[in-house]
Design a protein around this motif. Structure first.
Motif: not given
Length: 241
Positions: A212-229
């Motif tokens: 859907p519109a407004g949805v999209g993968h951001h690989p760099r931030h995905a890795e950062r968010a996992w590190r933050d978790v």
């Protein structure tokens, strides 16, 4: 890496038979436990891999189900299922408690040392567990800046970390402000990380069905968010021994 054992677990919730993914670390001792809630489409290999990754770090992890074993690729079907759920805090809490009961009943899990993390709808459920006063060591969410019923955030007894993309149209700045105002007024130990340029579900790898519109993968931030978790868990729910 340590050996991880995985199991499929079935349990009742929301008038459905849910099918969760339980990941156990090597060894026989009790370990801290983490509940993992999926995006609105439902439990997928993304959350199963996250549970496995947490088990490799020494946690007992349960990725829970939302839709009775179904994965709702069609956005209309997903919204038809999730919007009524998100509008009913008591129903969300029941779904979360059912999964948490399964996790805490696992002999390898320390029931007094648990955390809940989640994405989208699964993150909203994690927050509602906190608002219900459930004893958790940490709550972490991505794309789930949902607000609760007035005054109930004061029942949250643990740190809350939330992540969101700056360009997420589903969680716009007004929603961020409402969420942080609720947390602040309740005296919660809260943090919000805004990932610049990221859309909704930026943490979720690209899928093979229409996005859907407004949805999209951001690989760099995905890795950062996992590190933050992981940093949240290391601070609030460390693995010892």
């Amino acid at each position: 890496m340590t050996a991880v054992t995985t199991h499929t677990v079935e349990y009742p919730a929301d008038d459905l038979t849910m099918t969760g993914h339980l990941a156990l670390p090597a060894g026989t001792s009790r370990r801290p436990a983490v509940l993992i809630g999926p995006e609105g489409m439902g439990l997928s290999d993304v959350e199963r891999r996250r549970a496995d990754a947490l088990a490799e770090l020494g946690y007992v992890a349960l990725a829970f189900d939302l839709h009775g074993g179904r994965y709702l690729e069609d956005p209309e079907a997903m919204l038809a299922r999730c919007l009524p759920l998100l509008a009913d805090p008591d129903r969300m809490r029941a779904v979360g408690r059912a999964a948490l009961d399964v996790l805490r009943a696992e002999p390898r899990a320390d029931p007094d040392r648990t955390a809940a993390i989640g994405y989208g709808t699964g993150g909203a459920i994690a927050l509602e567990l906190g608002r219900a006063g459930v004893d958790l060591r940490a709550i972490g969410t991505v794309n789930a800046l949902t607000t609760g019923r007035p005054g109930e955030a004061a029942r949250i007894r643990c740190p809350v970390w939330a992540g969101v993309g700056s360009e997420d149209p589903i969680m716009p700045p007004a929603q961020r402000e409402a969420f942080t105002a609720e947390m602040q007024a309740a005296g919660v130990d809260w943090r919000l990380t805004v990932y610049g340029g990221a859309l909704h579900a930026f943490h979720h790898p690209t899928v093979d069905h229409p996005t859907p519109a407004g949805v999209g993968h951001h690989p760099r931030h995905a890795e950062r968010a996992w590190r933050d978790v992981l940093a949240l868990l290391a601070e609030c729910l460390p693995v010892t021994g």
